[in-house]
Design an enzyme around this catalytic site. Structure first.
Site, short mmCIF file in Angstrom:
data_model
loop_
_atom_site.label_atom_id
_atom_site.label_comp_id
_atom_site.label_asym_id
_atom_site.label_seq_id
_atom_site.Cartn_x
_atom_site.Cartn_y
_atom_site.Cartn_z
N CYS A 99 0.80 -1.20 0.01
CA CYS A 99 -0.12 0.07 -0.13
C CYS A 99 0.88 1.20 0.07
O CYS A 99 0.32 2.40 -0.34
CB CYS A 99 -0.91 0.07 1.35
SG CYS A 99 -1.82 -1.40 1.45
N SER A 100 2.26 1.20 0.53
CA SER A 100 2.92 2.34 0.47
C SER A 100 4.02 2.47 -0.62
O SER A 100 4.77 3.35 -0.75
CB SER A 100 3.58 2.61 1.64
OG SER A 100 2.60 2.66 2.84
#
Ligand code: CO8
Length: 381
Positions: free
Chosen positions: A162-163
């Protein structure tokens, strides 16, 4: 935790968003899942009756919207996903002399970002592709995209779930800060649909496909009318098994089914919700204060887009009664969870109306766990 206070002025001068032309509503997805569940339960009736196998429960569009805020998702190909006998997208393999799908998606977003920033391929020295999954290990998707754009320089892929977008933006800032590159093209093509288990009621609704891209450069070289100065970057990771995918090339050597249990996306959603919300809120509060602002004064928060209830909770913590959708925009209703791309989609769609001097935060949170943030300020040039 890694913090970066910047010695020179670095800006995000343009972003691009490529949205796949096809979308699937909750109702369509649930109809396909429920038809699949009925087929499965019929086929396995004897074992279910004998208590050897659990029956597949029905999914519901109302549950999905209430629990997540998601109403629909964009996908590269709907057909196979909605076929109760298939339950996965159909994305035909391409010849090696064709652009791969993920590079093609990224390229579309990259061209829009370059146009918005007023930059040409010869202005870029470095290309980073950051995504939750990569279509292959090598040659890097970033190098393929670099070649397709005719960029002279260097390129690499990186994965931080997600990052991946905020962390790749941070790598861009670092490279410019150190003088390793004049300008960087960051591309985040999230081809999420192949990793979704569309036969699993708990997770079949979560993800969508999309590609975003950003141009990061020194303020002096920026030719756009306005840009977003990066006041600081911050990254944090804490190991957790609560969101996991074990899909990988070693399955072949372990003599296990590469698509077997646990090999696609899975999560303990409740735990993620409980653990990540306070971590993300504290991370953002600290980062904003370090940049010299109070969290409640920040004009806009472009937050990771996984769950509307998570975002509302974090927004409330940061802005109190001042929290609303104008200040923490939601895009997951139409896009669903697009892995690392969500906060950049929100930034792309909801930043043009802000004024010079307005501050905002781009922040991701999720698998790893990983949290990445950039505090930015709009500047006129
Ligand atoms: N239809 C009907 N009922 C359902 C369904 C469904 N589809 N799914 C679950 N239920 C049932 C459950 O079985 C449960 O029933 P019971 O109470 O009888 O056990 C009940 O509904 C409640 O279930 P949950 O407790 O699981 O429901 P929640 O309210 O917690 O909602 C969510 C589930 C929406 C998953 C929620 O927990 C959530 O969003 N949590 C946050 C998760 C999160 O942020 N995850 C990060 C995602 S990962 C990421 O962002 C990137 C990962 C990298 C991959 C990216 C690829 C591009």
């Amino acid at each position: 935790m890694s913090e970066n206070k910047l010695p020179r002025s670095i800006v995000i001068s343009g972003t691009g968003l490529w949205t796949p032309p096809e979308s699937i509503s909750n109702e369509e997805l649930v109809d396909a899942y429920n038809a699949h569940a009925a087929l499965y339960n019929r086929k396995n009736a004897a074992k279910i009756e004998a208590g050897e196998l659990a029956a597949k429960p029905e999914s519901s569009a109302e549950f999905i919207e209430k629990a997540s805020g998601i109403k629909s998702r964009f996908v590269v190909s709907r057909e196979g996903i909605l076929d109760p006998e298939r339950m996965r997208p159909y994305l035909p393999e391409r010849a090696e002399d064709e652009l791969c799908l993920q590079a093609e998606m990224g390229l579309k977003a990259a061209k829009l970002a370059l146009e918005k920033a007023g930059k040409k391929p010869e202005d870029i020295d470095m290309v980073v592709v950051g995504a939750s999954y990569l279509q292959r290990a090598y040659p890097a998707i970033a190098i393929e995209t670099q070649g397709a754009l005719g960029i002279d320089g260097f390129a690499f892929d990186m994965e931080v779930a997600c990052s991946s977008a905020t962390f790749s933006l941070q790598r861009a800032v670092d490279a410019i800060s150190s003088g390793a590159a004049r300008a960087v093209l960051v591309i985040n093509p999230e081809l999420a649909s192949p990793q979704v288990d569309y036969t699993d009621r708990d997770s079949h609704f979560i993800f969508g496909d999309v590609a975003v891209a950003s141009v990061v450069e020194r303020r002096e070289s920026c030719s756009a009318d306005s840009a977003w100065e990066v006041l600081g970057t911050r990254a944090k990771t804490v190991y957790s098994n609560n969101i996991r995918s074990n899909f990988g090339y070693t399955a072949r050597a372990a003599d296990v089914d590469p698509f077997g249990p646990g090999k696609l996306f899975r999560q303990n959603g409740r735990k993620v919700f409980k653990e990540v919300c306070p971590m993300a809120a504290a991370h953002i509060e600290d980062h904003v204060r370090e940049a010299g602002s109070e969290p409640a004064e920040v004009r806009r928060y472009w937050l990771h887009q996984a769950n509307i209830n998570m975002n509302n909770l974090i927004a409330k913590k940061l802005m109190g009664d001042g929290a609303n959708e104008e200040r923490a925009p939601i895009v997951l209703d139409r896009y669903a969870n697009t892995g690392c791309a969500g906060s950049v989609i929100a930034f792309n769609l909801h930043s043009d109306d802000l004024q010079p001097g307005d501050r905002g935060v781009i922040c991701s949170f999720g698998a790893g766990y990983s949290i990445g943030s950039l505090v930015v300020e709009k500047i006129a040039l």
